[in-house]
Every structure is written in structure tokens, then in C-alpha cells.
Design an enzyme around this catalytic site. Structure first.
Site, PDB file in Angstrom:
ATOM      1  N   ARG A 138       0.864  -1.173   0.000  1.00 25.55           N
ATOM      2  CA  ARG A 138       0.000   0.000   0.000  1.00 25.55           C
ATOM      3  C   ARG A 138       0.901   1.223   0.000  1.00 25.55           C
ATOM      4  NH1 ARG A 138       2.615   1.643   3.507  1.00 25.55           N
ATOM      5  NH2 ARG A 138       1.168   3.332   3.800  1.00 25.55           N
ATOM      6  N   GLY A 139       0.285   2.404  -0.094  1.00 27.70           N
ATOM      7  CA  GLY A 139       1.065   3.629  -0.242  1.00 27.70           C
ATOM      8  C   GLY A 139       1.070   3.989  -1.711  1.00 27.70           C
ATOM      9  N   ALA A 140       0.661   5.218  -2.021  1.00 25.86           N
ATOM     10  CA  ALA A 140       0.415   5.597  -3.411  1.00 25.86           C
ATOM     11  C   ALA A 140       1.607   5.308  -4.335  1.00 25.86           C
ATOM     12  CB  ALA A 140      -0.002   7.067  -3.469  1.00 25.86           C
ATOM     13  N   ARG A 151      -7.651  -0.341  -6.817  1.00 25.76           N
ATOM     14  CA  ARG A 151      -7.949   0.704  -5.830  1.00 25.76           C
ATOM     15  C   ARG A 151      -8.190   2.010  -6.588  1.00 25.76           C
ATOM     16  NH1 ARG A 151      -4.516   0.960  -0.565  1.00 25.76           N
ATOM     17  NH2 ARG A 151      -6.526   1.789   0.140  1.00 25.76           N
ATOM     18  N   GLN A 205      -1.667   1.554  10.013  1.00 27.84           N
ATOM     19  CA  GLN A 205      -0.391   1.688   9.301  1.00 27.84           C
ATOM     20  C   GLN A 205       0.635   2.483  10.111  1.00 27.84           C
ATOM     21  OE1 GLN A 205      -3.377   2.368   7.972  1.00 27.84           O
ATOM     22  NE2 GLN A 205      -3.561   1.573   5.891  1.00 27.84           N
ATOM     23  N   ASP A 255      -2.406  10.679  -1.726  1.00 25.71           N
ATOM     24  CA  ASP A 255      -2.798   9.664  -2.710  1.00 25.71           C
ATOM     25  C   ASP A 255      -3.219  10.297  -4.031  1.00 25.71           C
ATOM     26  OD1 ASP A 255      -3.245   8.363   0.099  1.00 25.71           O
ATOM     27  OD2 ASP A 255      -2.969   6.742  -1.354  1.00 25.71           O
ATOM     28  N   ASN A 265      -5.886  11.916   0.962  1.00 28.04           N
ATOM     29  CA  ASN A 265      -4.907  11.099   1.677  1.00 28.04           C
ATOM     30  C   ASN A 265      -5.663  10.262   2.698  1.00 28.04           C
ATOM     31  OD1 ASN A 265      -2.146  10.312   2.225  1.00 28.04           O
ATOM     32  ND2 ASN A 265      -2.256  11.500   4.116  1.00 28.04           N
ATOM     33  N   LYS A 266      -4.958   9.381   3.362  1.00 30.15           N
ATOM     34  CA  LYS A 266      -5.525   8.476   4.373  1.00 30.15           C
ATOM     35  C   LYS A 266      -6.558   9.170   5.245  1.00 30.15           C
ATOM     36  CE  LYS A 266      -4.818   5.051   4.995  1.00 30.15           C
ATOM     37  NZ  LYS A 266      -5.739   4.159   4.249  1.00 30.15           N
TER      38      LYS A 266
END
Lengths: 362, 362
Positions: free
Chosen positions: B52-54, B97, B206, B247, B257-258
Site C-alpha cells: 500500500r502507499g500511493a 484501488r 499503518q 494519494d 490522503n488516508k
């Protein structure tokens, strides 16, 4: 509509005298009653969050004083010894948690009542029953206060409102309907269609475990969210008001409550959403000029690094665990009590709530 | 000071070609490498947050395109069939995603490169190697971008600063040092003494699982907190700046973002704390005028009602699980990229970052 009442703390005579508690640390998966047979067990139940919520720990401590005294009195030979026992019991219960003032308020009310009784001719004989009656009165008054807060608060809720609450300020936090949840229950029973966002409230998850359980029993529609989703739903979820409880309210209206409350209040202000604190007058500590002086309990960091005993972070890291934060009065729209609704300036409005004294208070 | 580099995603030739990933769903308790041997396995790893993580999912998808193509090409008989295979592989990976734009950016870059190669005389023979080289270039450029973001961002950090970060925008979110964590790593290596509050970042944790693990390995002092403690420590913990990843960034500077980022940004503004977004230019989507149009992924509510498979709420309740939120540009102090730092007005400053084109971009 009304479901069976939740019993959080009560006096039990079954199989010997005890302070009975619904063990909240095991909710929502198990509903287990525990019976504390000595004041040390009551103190331990408070420390380990088997009972929590400012009014509920006040009531629990009051029953704890009665329990301890009723065990001690048959063994003492003088009023002096009885007083010493009382002080020891009160000290034991006071040590449990530092932030909620209801604990100290209830213990002090019990202490004063017992000390006055011990001054009377047959004080040594009657103090045990007087103590139990006083503890029961504190519980009954708390239940009545919850209903009154519910009525005052429900007037601020409209049909169709989407609301948000944090932690558990419900039946499980009191000896009655709850503080912040009382207006929601009242509005629901009045037929107002409400929907409630429930913050899960890390680290101990009182929202996910307790508030969700209460609202589900009551048939009030709820959506559980993680704490960090609140701002998103303030912006996009149509939240119309936020209701929270309190653990201590200073004379200027600053409020100590569950960690996360302060952030919600700032966010509410940024989104122009009313932010209501609901608490009985026993939560108000006029002896403190501001919230800066409220002691904040620092709990075991394991509550942050573990969830239900399972590690969620690397071993050996540092974690912080302040159990409460302080919300400045400038971020609070109103404080709803059983004696009415106080608004800014709180240093003027809060004292007026005491024009009609709390029963049992000097 | 420098510890062994964390490898998040890489091409592996051991025992057959594969996209290798450090399985982030099992961190910090286990460090397990998984080898994806088909593009479907790569897609599944993205969906299930094994990676995960853009930027990292962009790199992973690029390797996934290469992997899929290298399997497909030996079986096709024409450029037409090769194109069809490419489109099928790209579609499969795109579906994983919706929010992070790096995914679509990387897939499109791979797609264009392969389509152009297929136009050449020996395209069917060379496209597989060209695709792998392009994916590796994307990974290498990401690593270089991380270092550049680190240098730009570290200039905003002073010796002694207390910082806060949310989610994981570290090595595990990229093919290099990270985005938001790159300035922290750089400042630390420059000898600046920093201390970092790490939001645990529910629901998938995370922060607790990944960022805490990264900073601990690096020897950067950290304090893990629950998300709802951030406001308290902004007020009382001396936080001097907040660094987060992104993101997707719209043309006006709005940032997806998250979940939780938006609330932090509003709180930072209320506390006059600089709020920095760190992201490579591949995260910027100039085709979107504002953040309102960014699709927000709604993930399975079980991530909220369960933690590591254990239920934390009553059965049968409703939970919401938006994986991201949108922070308006008005709450962002600066956007730090590998090409420099953009500040408001972002609709003017963001396009200037592209004066020097991203390698491989038209």
C-alpha cells in the site's frame, strides 16, 4: 420502544452483601455481573475499567464506602476507630482514578454523612444503614438527573438530525439513562428520527464496545466510525450536533473528558456544528478556576500498543496514553445539566445552576 | 546511522520471474516476502493491502504490467493480440484501488511505452524487456524522488523539532525512503534531533504497524499515539510541524490522503502548526480541478468492526469505512515534491513543478 433498562451498578444482597457491577471490560461480547465483596475489590474494578464513566464511578465509590463501612463497623469499639476506618476506606477509593471529580464528590458526600451520623448517640449502630441509604440516594438522584438532562437536551435535537457522540456517556456511564446519550434516548422516545455517528474511541474502544451496544439495544440507528473519520463526516455526513459527557468541569466552563473530545470540539467549531457537553452538577468543580489545573490520568501505554491483549505495534516502542484531554470553554456551545442548560459566559451561568442545591449537599 | 534499506517491492528472478513484495499486512510481527507470479496475484496483493502507499502501488502495478506481458507475449501471434493482452492486464490492475492516482499514472506510462514498442518492427520480441526496463525505471525514479523530497523537506525541520505524521508515508509506501518520512530521515541523518508523534491510523493501523517499525529501525525517537490524541499533543506536546503523504492532489492543491488527514489539517490550522504534504509529482492530477471529484474508496466495514480478525463491536451494527478524505488546499501550508516546494496559490505553483518533465512522460 423502551427496552429493558441497563443495570450498571447496584447493591446486591444475594449471597451476602456486595456491590454488583456489569463488567464493562467484557462487553459487548459477554454480559457478566461481578460482585465486589470488599472495598478493595470495588477500587480494583474502578482501576481496571470494569466500571467507568464519571457518574457511574461516583455511584460505585459511594456503594464501596457503604460496603467497607458495614464490614468495618462490627469490629470497631469506638467512634474514633470508626472514623479511622472510614478515612481508610475513603482513601482507598479516592486513589483509583484522578480525573473525574464525581468520584471525589461522592466519596466526600458519603464521608460527611457518616461523620455526622457518628456524632449522634447511636451513631456506631446506625452509620452502616445510613451509609447504604446515602449511597442508594446518590444512585437514585443520578438516575433522576439523567432523565432531566435527557429532557433538556432533547429540546436541542430536531426530527431527522444526524448526531455524533464520543466514548460512552450512556447508561453504562451512570446509574440511569446516561449523560450525553440521555438526550438521544429522549429524542428517540419522542419519535424524532435521529441517526448517530459513534466514535470508536481508542484506546479502550468504549464507543465501539459500549455505546454501539447501548444504541443497538435501544433501536437507535448508528454508524460506527474510527475516531479519525469524525472530521470527514462533519464535512460530508451532515452532522448537526455533537453530544459528549464530562469527567470534570472547571468554574470557567473548561471540560475534561475522554481523550479525543478536545479535537472534536475544535473540529466542530471549524464546521459550525454545535458542541454540547452533558453532565450532572456533581461533575462541576467550582473550586478549579480553569481546566489547566485538572489532573490528567496517564494510563498504561499497553492500552495503546495492544488491543484486547494482542500487540499492534513493534515491541519496545514508546507510546503515550493520556486518558483525558481538556476542552476550553470557548469551544463549547452549551453545558446541559439536570438543573438546566448553561451557556457562555460559564463563570456566570455555572454557579446559577446551584441555586437549587444538589440533594445531600451542604 | 543509516540502517539497512527497507525493500518494499522489487523484481525477482529467483526461481522464475516474480514481483516480490514485503507483505505489509503481517508487519511488524513478521517480515515475510511474497512472490507474485501472475498479474492477478499482483492485483490481489494491492487489494488486500499487502502493498500500500500511493507510490508503492504505482511501482507494483508497473512491475505487474511487465510480469503479465512477459507471460502473455510468448503466446500471442500478432501485434493485435499483444495489444489486447496489454489492455486486459492494465484493466485488471486498474480495478484494484480507485483513489491513489499513482496507480493509474504508472499503468498508463507502462501502457504507452509498450504500445509504442509494439509499433516497432521487432516489437513483439522486445516489448517484454522494454516493459521490465520501464517498470524498473519507474521504481528507480521513485527512489530518487524520495531523496529529493527528503532534501527539500528537511530544510523545513529545525534541530529539536517535535513532528507528527499520520499513516505510513515511508519506505514501505514507496520504492525508496518514503514521502512524508523522507524529510524526517534526511533531517535525522543531518544530525538534527527530532522526535516524532506517530498516529496509529485506524482502521488498518499503518502508523502503529509500519511507521513505528520504520522509525524504530532508523533510530528516530517516536511516540505512538491513538489518532484522537493528536489535538491534545498539538496543544500541549509542542508539535512544530505535521508531515503527511498524499494519494492524489488536484490542480487547486486539494489533497486526498488516508482518512484522518483532513481532521489533522484543520486542527493544525487552529493551532497554527505548519501542515506539509509530501508527494512525488506522479501524485498530482492536474486533470481534476478540485478534490471534490476525487473518488474515495469505501473499504469493507469489517476493518472497523474487527482488529486483526477479532470483533471489537457488537455483531450486526453498521460501520463506515472511507479509506481516504480530502483536505482542502486552504489548510495546506506547502506541497513538497521532488521538483521543489509548491505553496498557495497552488493552481499557479503546481503546474510550474512540471516545467521539468517527469522522465518518460509525454
Amino acid at each position: 420502544m423502551q427496552t429493558e433498562t441497563i443495570r450498571t451498578v447496584w447493591w446486591s444482597d444475594e449471597d451476602g452483601e456486595a456491590v454488583a457491577l456489569l463488567d464493562q471490560s467484557r462487553l459487548p461480547h459477554e454480559t457478566v455481573t461481578i460482585r465486589c465483596r470488599a472495598e478493595q475489590e470495588v477500587a480494583d474494578a474502578i482501576v481496571t475499567l470494569k466500571v467507568r464513566g464519571a457518574p457511574a464511578i461516583g455511584v460505585t465509590a459511594a456503594f464501596g464506602v457503604a460496603l467497607g463501612l458495614r464490614h468495618a463497623l462490627p469490629k470497631v469499639h469506638s467512634v474514633v476507630e470508626a472514623r479511622a476506618a472510614l478515612e481508610r476506606i475513603c482513601a482507598e477509593l479516592r486513589r483509583t482514578r484522578p480525573t473525574a471529580v464525581n468520584l471525589f464528590w461522592a466519596i466526600e458526600r458519603m464521608r460527611q454523612r457518616v461523620l455526622a451520623t457518628l456524632e449522634t448517640p447511636d451513631g456506631l449502630q446506625t452509620a452502616g444503614d445510613v451509609a447504604l441509604a446515602e449511597a442508594q440516594a446518590i444512585a437514585d438522584e443520578d438516575a433522576a438527573a439523567c432523565r432531566a438532562m435527557g429532557r433538556f437536551g432533547a429540546a436541542l435535537i430536531a426530527d431527522g438530525d444526524v448526531l455524533l457522540t464520543h466514548c460512552n456517556a450512556g447508561a453504562l456511564a451512570t446509574a440511569g439513562w446516561g449523560t450525553a446519550l440521555a438526550p438521544l434516548r429522549e429524542a428517540h422516545q419522542q419519535g424524532k428520527r435521529i441517526r448517530v455517528f459513534v466514535d470508536e474511541t481508542r484506546p479502550v474502544l468504549q464507543g465501539a464496545r459500549l455505546t454501539a451496544w447501548e444504541l443497538q439495544r435501544e433501536g437507535i440507528p448508528l454508524t460506527l466510525i474510527t475516531d479519525n473519520m469524525a472530521a470527514h463526516f462533519m464535512r460530508r455526513g451532515g452532522i448537526r450536533a455533537i453530544f459528549v459527557g464530562a469527567d470534570r468541569i472547571a468554574a470557567n466552563g473548561d471540560v475534561a473528558n475522554k481523550i479525543g473530545t478536545y479535537g472534536l470540539a475544535v473540529l466542530a467549531q471549524a464546521h459550525q456544528i454545535p458542541f454540547y457537553v452533558v453532565a450532572p452538577r456533581s461533575t462541576i468543580d467550582l473550586s478549579l478556576p480553569s481546566g489547566e489545573a485538572i489532573p490528567i490520568e496517564q494510563r498504561n501505554p499497553d492500552e495503546v500498543t495492544h488491543i484486547q491483549g494482542i500487540p499492534i505495534a513493534p515491541e519496545g516502542i514508546t507510546a503515550a496514553n493520556p486518558a483525558f484531554d481538556v476542552t476550553p470553554h470557548t469551544s463549547i456551545s452549551a453545558i446541559i445539566t439536570e438543573a438546566g442548560i448553561a451557556r457562555a459566559p460559564y463563570d456566570e451561568s455555572l454557579p446559577l445552576l446551584f441555586a437549587e442545591p444538589i440533594a445531600g449537599k451542604a
